[in-house]
Design an enzyme around this catalytic site. Structure first.
Site, PDB file in Angstrom:
ATOM      1  CB  VAL A  37      22.524  -8.210  28.784  1.00 40.84           C
ATOM      2  CG1 VAL A  37      22.745  -6.925  28.160  1.00 40.84           C
ATOM      3  CG2 VAL A  37      21.102  -8.243  29.182  1.00 40.84           C
ATOM      4  N   GLY A  38      24.809  -9.203  27.049  1.00 42.58           N
ATOM      5  CA  GLY A  38      26.304  -9.057  26.283  1.00 42.58           C
ATOM      6  C   GLY A  38      26.084  -9.139  24.782  1.00 42.58           C
ATOM      7  N   GLY A  39      25.979 -10.338  24.650  1.00 42.44           N
ATOM      8  CA  GLY A  39      26.111 -10.876  23.061  1.00 42.44           C
ATOM      9  C   GLY A  39      24.665 -10.499  22.412  1.00 42.44           C
ATOM     10  CE1 TYR A 336      19.908 -10.132  14.974  1.00 40.83           C
ATOM     11  CE2 TYR A 336      18.324 -12.129  15.680  1.00 40.83           C
ATOM     12  CZ  TYR A 336      19.020 -10.706  15.875  1.00 40.83           C
ATOM     13  OH  TYR A 336      19.133 -10.061  17.104  1.00 40.83           O
ATOM     14  CE1 TYR A 339      17.551 -16.637  17.066  1.00 36.36           C
ATOM     15  CE2 TYR A 339      16.803 -15.426  15.384  1.00 36.36           C
ATOM     16  CZ  TYR A 339      16.667 -15.881  16.668  1.00 36.36           C
ATOM     17  OH  TYR A 339      15.707 -15.406  17.525  1.00 36.36           O
TER      18      TYR A 339
END
Length: 393
Positions: A37-39, A336, A339
């Site tokens: 979740v963090g990243g 993005y 990625y």
């Protein structure tokens, strides 16, 4: 309704935890259940609800965050600039996210998942051409993604392209089929291609892990149940203009040159994404994006990414990426952040150097704002990696 989620939680754990409390609320996050979740939120975060509710970061309402001096801050104490930066600017450039406060969104108790495959011999080119027009403009309750790869035809040495159309509709099959027949009859989706299930079951089925709707839902939160498929190199583009049929045929031919290890994953945008300005959060890939084009080669069958076969695949992917340049977004050619692609460049001594990759992730206005915020909250550049927000002397 909101929920606090600690940064170390995985998306599958979030989905399962929500499903244990309610089947009419969910969180609009990603497809892969083992993503942290963090990243994920820090880069923006897209998923199967992106056309209905925008990115994951659009649905973050507060944060617990530790800055470089060890201060624990929330949205109010950090101020709106830093809160803006954390939701798509790469939170790890600024400090450590401890937890996110998420806005849960309404979903129906029953949703529909459909799957249908097409090859070139089944008018795949015509169908994908039409997809580029209809998928981004249809009802936001529907998202259709397409997995595209080359394969041999039967036992011959001739190749074809297989397209795996799959989608999620926020409602029942009885409503979904007339909607699709009206807008996209060429896809020829029938009732037998559809299955009704709960939202958390749809996350299982669409996770590409071999799960079915009868897999116990706790599997999505069980890391050991999830295959470690991901040994690959990826690149991502955004497409803003439909690619003509004649050019699609050239793209398929280019794919035939690889050894079948490639996969293109196409995600339709539009819907809610049209309502956000490019600067609402640092994530700028909004209005006008028809779809996102994820391109990858896999190394699963190789001992490393440096075997001769792996190196050939990497060379093919880089050549394919160059080949696609005329068909994707430009000025900048958007990429993005989640990625990360070091092929884009890693120079950060000057703005000119950093803009080569930074403007592709964030566009110019957002990138410049992120640099200003970084200089305020981490002036010594303690939190850094090759493509983190730079600090200039």
């Amino acid at each position: 309704m909101t929920a606090w989620v600690q940064a170390g939680a995985l998306l599958g754990e979030v989905y399962y935890s929500i499903s244990q409390k309610t089947n009419t609320l969910y969180f609009p996050a990603g497809v892969c259940p083992t993503v942290g979740v963090g990243g994920y939120m820090g880069g923006g975060g897209y998923g199967n609800l992106v056309r209905k509710y925008g990115t994951a970061a659009d649905n973050v309402v507060d944060v617990r965050f530790m800055d470089v001096n060890g201060n624990i801050l929330d949205r109010k104490s950090m101020g709106e600039d830093l809160f803006w930066a954390l939701r798509g600017g790469g939170a790890s450039s600024f400090g450590i996210v401890l937890a996110w406060k998420l806005r849960l969104v309404p979903v129906p108790e029953i949703v529909t998942v459909f799957r249908v495959t097409k090859t070139l011999e089944e008018n795949g080119t015509d169908i994908f051409y039409k997809y580029q027009y209809v998928a981004p403009s249809m009802d936001p309750d529907l998202i259709i993604r397409v997995q595209i790869f080359s394969e041999f035809i039967g036992n011959t040495t001739n190749k074809t392209i297989r397209m795996f159309f799959e989608g999620l509709y926020l409602g029942k099959t009885d409503t979904f089929l007339p909607l699709l027949d009206k807008n996209f009859p060429e896809l020829n989706v029938r009732r037998e291609n559809c299955e009704e299930m709960s939202m958390v079951q749809s996350s299982l089925v669409l996770a590409d892990q071999g799960f079915t709707s009868s897999t116990p839902t706790e599997a999505i939160a069980n890391q050991s149940a999830i295959k470690k498929l991901w040994n690959y190199k990826a690149k991502l583009d955004y497409v803003r203009t439909p690619i003509p049929k004649s050019e699609l045929i050239k793209i398929w031919r280019k794919m035939f040159e690889n050894d079948g290890s490639e996969l293109l994953m196409v995600y339709a945008f539009g819907g809610k994404m049209e309502e956000y300005s490019d600067t609402a959060t640092p994530y700028p890939h909004r209005a006008g994006v028809l779809y996102q084009l994820f391109k990858t080669v896999r190394f699963n069958d190789q001992t490393s990414d440096t075997t001769p076969a792996s190196l050939r695949r990497l060379a093919w992917l880089r050549g394919f990426d160059k080949f696609l340049e005329p068909y994707v977004s430009n000025n900048p050619r958007e990429a993005y952040l989640n990625y990360l692609d070091l092929d884009l460049g890693v120079g950060s001594e000057t703005y000119e150097e950093a803009s080569i990759w930074g403007e592709r992730y964030w566009k110019k206005e957002n990138f410049k704002k992120l640099i200003r915020i970084k200089a305020q909250v981490d002036p010594e550049n303690f939190f850094r990696h090759p493509q983190s927000i730079p600090v200039f002397n």
